[in-house]
Design an enzyme around this catalytic site. Structure first.
Site, PDB file in Angstrom:
ATOM      1  N   ILE A  42      -8.656   0.081  -5.033  1.00  0.00           N
ATOM      2  CA  ILE A  42      -9.569  -1.584  -5.223  1.00  0.00           C
ATOM      3  C   ILE A  42     -11.483  -0.451  -4.958  1.00  0.00           C
ATOM      4  CG2 ILE A  42     -10.209  -3.758  -4.831  1.00  0.00           C
ATOM      5  CD1 ILE A  42      -7.108  -3.052  -5.581  1.00  0.00           C
ATOM      6  N   ASP A  46      -4.658  -2.629  -0.886  1.00  0.00           N
ATOM      7  CA  ASP A  46      -5.377  -2.056  -0.750  1.00  0.00           C
ATOM      8  C   ASP A  46      -5.070  -0.804  -2.064  1.00  0.00           C
ATOM      9  OD1 ASP A  46      -3.594  -0.107   0.386  1.00  0.00           O
ATOM     10  OD2 ASP A  46      -4.548  -0.754   2.688  1.00  0.00           O
ATOM     11  N   HIS A  83      -1.094   4.230   0.857  1.00  0.00           N
ATOM     12  CA  HIS A  83      -1.876   4.702   2.079  1.00  0.00           C
ATOM     13  C   HIS A  83      -3.135   6.077   1.393  1.00  0.00           C
ATOM     14  CE1 HIS A  83      -1.998   4.793   6.669  1.00  0.00           C
ATOM     15  NE2 HIS A  83      -2.708   6.214   6.725  1.00  0.00           N
ATOM     16  N   SER A 108       0.652  -1.751  -0.069  1.00  0.00           N
ATOM     17  CA  SER A 108      -0.027  -0.476   0.289  1.00  0.00           C
ATOM     18  C   SER A 108       0.585   1.357   0.004  1.00  0.00           C
ATOM     19  CB  SER A 108      -1.210  -0.314   1.386  1.00  0.00           C
ATOM     20  OG  SER A 108      -1.154   1.445   1.786  1.00  0.00           O
ATOM     21  N   ARG A 125     -11.884   3.778  -0.363  1.00  0.00           N
ATOM     22  CA  ARG A 125     -12.424   4.565  -0.771  1.00  0.00           C
ATOM     23  C   ARG A 125     -13.493   4.014  -1.471  1.00  0.00           C
ATOM     24  NH1 ARG A 125     -10.370   9.738   0.402  1.00  0.00           N
ATOM     25  NH2 ARG A 125      -8.434   9.085   1.818  1.00  0.00           N
ATOM     26  N   ARG A 177       0.614   8.666   0.354  1.00  0.00           N
ATOM     27  CA  ARG A 177       1.091   9.626   1.884  1.00  0.00           C
ATOM     28  C   ARG A 177       2.406  10.020   0.563  1.00  0.00           C
ATOM     29  NH1 ARG A 177      -0.513  10.810   6.107  1.00  0.00           N
ATOM     30  NH2 ARG A 177       1.629  11.535   6.323  1.00  0.00           N
TER      31      ARG A 177
END
Length: 320
Positions: free
Chosen positions: A249, A246, A215, A213, A270, A218
């Protein structure tokens, strides 16, 4: 184009509580979306049968490899007494999914855990390590399936260690990871792996799972998680470590691509946010049921009979 900090948010709650994409060239979320959409799928329909979507994670069997996200602070945007994080936990329980929870004080975590969904608690890399250890132990007492930390949420926009809700974060050293793993009988998860090097360090530390990920962007110009997935899968081969993914997706088709490239399961962030905030538990249930249908559709089109039978050769264009 506006700076990310000044981009108008479509979400309720205090400014900045739910980050939004900037739309600039450095926005890793847009880079990730383009990569996901560039992956195409070949068809293998002869001898194909209706697939079994069930998946065993941490020794427990779930109805689907599509999991809940490690959201944080969402109960702050609830209106009229609503608690969105409790609501998506209720959806996880109703659908038999693995639930994830991000940064929350123990008292808020307790309310989420009391819903009764199998839950993984992800803790921030606090500068005060005793707080990490304390929250891990509290999660264990509350029946968590696993615990872990956001290894990627260290840096703030000022180039220094971030401060969240007045709580300073700090670096994550390999020796720290080893200490956290050794301190709990629960499986330990490192969330925010985006390189082969970090994946190998997590393996050395004894982590039982990683989340590949960035994040929600970030890291500016971050590589798409799926672009590294095959390489990470290869270096962890035979270790037994679970690999979760993640970032972006949003459909069962996205989930298929991640699973096809080697993920054991995927988390949807999201993608459930709008139905969660608008319709609560019912909206999340409807969204994930539709994603299951899309996942099953592609599996049936490509001869993948269960969640252990994905073949990366079905996917094309999945190169970094």
């Amino acid at each position: 184009m506006e700076d990310k900090e000044h981009t108008k948010s479509p979400w309720p709650g205090p400014a900045g509580l739910i980050p939004v994409t900037s739309g600039r060239a450095d926005d890793a979320n847009l880079i990730n979306r383009r990569f996901l959409d560039s992956i195409t799928v070949e068809m293998r329909v002869i001898d194909s049968v209706t697939p079994d979507l069930s998946k065993t994670l941490f020794g427990r069997k779930y109805a689907s490899p599509i999991m809940m996200p490690a959201f944080s602070h969402l109960n702050k945007v609830g209106k009229d007494g609503r608690k969105p994080m409790n609501e998506y936990a209720e959806a996880a329980k109703a659908l038999n999914r693995l639930n994830w929870v991000g940064m929350e004080p123990d008292e808020v975590y307790d309310g989420i855990a009391s819903v009764g969904a199998d839950t993984v608690r992800i803790i921030k890399p606090f500068a005060h390590h005793e707080l990490i250890l304390s929250q891990m132990e509290h999660a264990r007492k509350m029946g968590a399936v696993a615990v872990g930390i956001d290894i990627d949420h260290v840096v703030g926009k000022d180039g220094r260690y971030d401060i969240v809700d007045g709580m300073p974060l700090g670096p994550v050293m390999l020796d720290d990871l080893k200490k956290y793993v050794a301190s709990t009988p629960l499986p330990f998860v490192a969330k925010g792996v985006l390189s082969v090097q970090d994946a190998l360090k997590c393996l050395e530390a004894g982590c039982k799972a990683i989340v590949v990920s960035h994040h929600h962007g970030r890291l500016p110009f971050a590589v798409p998680p799926l672009s590294l997935l095959s390489k990470i899968k290869e270096v962890l081969k035979g270790s037994g470590m679970l690999i979760f993914v993640d970032c972006g997706i949003n459909t069962g088709y996205d989930a298929y691509k991640a699973l096809g490239l080697g993920a054991d399961a995927v988390a949807v962030g999201r993608g459930i946010l709008a139905p969660l905030l608008k319709e609560g538990t019912a909206g999340v249930v409807e969204k994930l049921k539709r994603m299951d249908e899309e996942l099953s559709e592609l599996m049936l089109y490509t001869g993948v009979k269960n969640t252990s039978a994905f073949d990366p050769s079905i996917l094309h264009g999945a190169q970094a």
